[in-house]
Write a protein that holds these residues in place. Structure first.
Motif, PDB file in Angstrom:
ATOM      1  N   SER A 168     -32.101 -30.086 -25.113  1.00 45.06           N
ATOM      2  CA  SER A 168     -32.534 -29.491 -23.850  1.00 45.06           C
ATOM      3  C   SER A 168     -31.848 -28.145 -23.637  1.00 45.06           C
ATOM      4  O   SER A 168     -32.487 -27.156 -23.229  1.00 45.06           O
ATOM      5  N   ARG A 169     -30.565 -28.086 -23.937  1.00 47.39           N
ATOM      6  CA  ARG A 169     -29.814 -26.833 -23.765  1.00 47.39           C
ATOM      7  C   ARG A 169     -30.344 -25.748 -24.697  1.00 47.39           C
ATOM      8  O   ARG A 169     -30.487 -24.586 -24.329  1.00 47.39           O
ATOM      9  N   GLN A 170     -30.658 -26.143 -25.940  1.00 44.64           N
ATOM     10  CA  GLN A 170     -31.182 -25.168 -26.890  1.00 44.64           C
ATOM     11  C   GLN A 170     -32.562 -24.659 -26.456  1.00 44.64           C
ATOM     12  O   GLN A 170     -32.883 -23.475 -26.625  1.00 44.64           O
ATOM     13  N   GLU A 171     -33.371 -25.538 -25.885  1.00 46.57           N
ATOM     14  CA  GLU A 171     -34.694 -25.138 -25.414  1.00 46.57           C
ATOM     15  C   GLU A 171     -34.573 -24.093 -24.310  1.00 46.57           C
ATOM     16  O   GLU A 171     -35.236 -23.049 -24.344  1.00 46.57           O
ATOM     17  N   TYR A 172     -33.701 -24.365 -23.323  1.00 45.31           N
ATOM     18  CA  TYR A 172     -33.527 -23.405 -22.235  1.00 45.31           C
ATOM     19  C   TYR A 172     -32.930 -22.098 -22.741  1.00 45.31           C
ATOM     20  O   TYR A 172     -33.220 -21.028 -22.217  1.00 45.31           O
ATOM     21  N   LYS A 173     -32.069 -22.182 -23.764  1.00 52.77           N
ATOM     22  CA  LYS A 173     -31.474 -20.983 -24.329  1.00 52.77           C
ATOM     23  C   LYS A 173     -32.558 -20.098 -24.951  1.00 52.77           C
ATOM     24  O   LYS A 173     -32.576 -18.881 -24.755  1.00 52.77           O
ATOM     25  N   LEU A 177     -34.199 -16.341 -23.908  1.00 50.68           N
ATOM     26  CA  LEU A 177     -34.309 -15.209 -24.831  1.00 50.68           C
ATOM     27  C   LEU A 177     -35.766 -14.781 -25.014  1.00 50.68           C
ATOM     28  O   LEU A 177     -36.078 -14.005 -25.913  1.00 50.68           O
ATOM     29  N   ASN A 178     -36.645 -15.314 -24.131  1.00 51.87           N
ATOM     30  CA  ASN A 178     -38.078 -14.983 -24.150  1.00 51.87           C
ATOM     31  C   ASN A 178     -38.757 -15.371 -25.463  1.00 51.87           C
ATOM     32  O   ASN A 178     -39.665 -14.686 -25.930  1.00 51.87           O
ATOM     33  N   GLN A 179     -38.295 -16.475 -26.037  1.00 51.17           N
ATOM     34  CA  GLN A 179     -38.924 -16.973 -27.260  1.00 51.17           C
ATOM     35  C   GLN A 179     -39.846 -18.148 -26.919  1.00 51.17           C
ATOM     36  O   GLN A 179     -39.524 -18.974 -26.062  1.00 51.17           O
ATOM     37  N   ASP A 180     -40.963 -18.194 -27.599  1.00 52.20           N
ATOM     38  CA  ASP A 180     -41.943 -19.246 -27.369  1.00 52.20           C
ATOM     39  C   ASP A 180     -41.496 -20.518 -28.081  1.00 52.20           C
ATOM     40  O   ASP A 180     -41.412 -20.551 -29.312  1.00 52.20           O
ATOM     41  N   ASP A 184     -43.707 -29.727 -26.737  1.00 52.86           N
ATOM     42  CA  ASP A 184     -42.908 -30.846 -27.255  1.00 52.86           C
ATOM     43  C   ASP A 184     -41.741 -30.369 -28.112  1.00 52.86           C
ATOM     44  O   ASP A 184     -41.452 -30.920 -29.184  1.00 52.86           O
ATOM     45  N   PHE A 185     -41.057 -29.329 -27.654  1.00 53.40           N
ATOM     46  CA  PHE A 185     -39.946 -28.769 -28.430  1.00 53.40           C
ATOM     47  C   PHE A 185     -38.878 -29.814 -28.726  1.00 53.40           C
ATOM     48  O   PHE A 185     -38.440 -29.964 -29.878  1.00 53.40           O
ATOM     49  N   GLN A 186     -38.473 -30.563 -27.703  1.00 49.20           N
ATOM     50  CA  GLN A 186     -37.397 -31.528 -27.890  1.00 49.20           C
ATOM     51  C   GLN A 186     -37.822 -32.666 -28.810  1.00 49.20           C
ATOM     52  O   GLN A 186     -37.032 -33.142 -29.627  1.00 49.20           O
ATOM     53  N   LYS A 187     -39.083 -33.097 -28.707  1.00 51.26           N
ATOM     54  CA  LYS A 187     -39.566 -34.154 -29.587  1.00 51.26           C
ATOM     55  C   LYS A 187     -39.579 -33.681 -31.036  1.00 51.26           C
ATOM     56  O   LYS A 187     -39.202 -34.419 -31.954  1.00 51.26           O
ATOM     57  N   LYS A 188     -39.988 -32.444 -31.239  1.00 50.99           N
ATOM     58  CA  LYS A 188     -40.010 -31.888 -32.594  1.00 50.99           C
ATOM     59  C   LYS A 188     -38.597 -31.790 -33.162  1.00 50.99           C
ATOM     60  O   LYS A 188     -38.373 -32.031 -34.351  1.00 50.99           O
TER      61      LYS A 188
END
Length: 204
Positions: A168-173, A177-180, A184-188
């Protein structure tokens, strides 16, 4: 002070790129060691420059020491002071939480009781996660009668929560940084970690 170099998603020398050699400054840069897991020359990203030449003697590297047990206790006390209102609110929403979870002694007792947890809490980041998830984990812990299952369930629950919060922290990071990050980022991330673990197990 330039905090969290590891969250810049880059590997450039900030001293050089910002032309700080033209200024009479003393610079502190913080970074997690895990950001450079396999680079022997990681220091080159932090060494100051003068006349475009690296100044090895002006570079100093220090590491933050793990928490000692008195520091863990002090953190727990301060955490409960800051989070008391939020914890009380959660208590009104859940029947399985009592006012015992407003006492530092409760957390300390369970940290000592659950095998391996003392070592984890020497890391400030993992201590924070432990404080957040421990009441929920203990509820499940006490609902099981089998002692061995208690240990397996508890350790798994903690690690699952650690991983969940890390992704979750990496997703928000990345979003910051305006990266897409896509769907399902966390599931991946979890699927990738499981596949990596399977491959590593096969090669052992």
């Amino acid at each position: 002070v330039l905090d969290a170099y590891d969250e810049t998603n880059s590997q450039i020398n900030l001293y050089f790129s910002n032309k700080l050699q033209n200024w009479n400054v003393r610079l502190i840069i913080t970074c997690r060691p895990s950001y450079f897991p396999a680079q022997d020359n990681y220091k080159s990203h932090f060494i100051p420059f003068k006349n475009n030449n690296p100044q090895q003697k002006s570079f100093q590297e220090v590491f933050v020491a793990p928490f000692l047990q008195p520091q863990v206790k002090k953190y727990i006390i301060q955490y409960l002071k800051v989070r008391e209102e939020a914890i009380r609110k959660e208590m009104t929403e859940r029947d399985d939480l009592s006012e015992e979870w407003l006492k530092s002694e409760t957390y300390i007792a369970w940290i000592n009781k659950i095998a391996g947890l003392i070592d984890l809490t020497s890391n400030p980041f993992l201590l924070r996660i432990t404080m957040e998830v421990l009441p929920e984990v203990v509820v499940e812990f006490e609902s099981l009668a089998d002692a061995e299952q208690k240990f397996i369930m508890t350790k798994k629950k903690l690690y699952d929560k650690f991983v969940e919060q890390w992704f979750s922290r990496q997703e928000y990071k990345l979003i910051g940084l305006n990266q897409d990050v896509g769907e399902d980022f966390q599931k991946k991330c979890k699927d990738f970690a499981k596949e990596l673990a399977r491959k590593m197990d096969e090669n052992n």
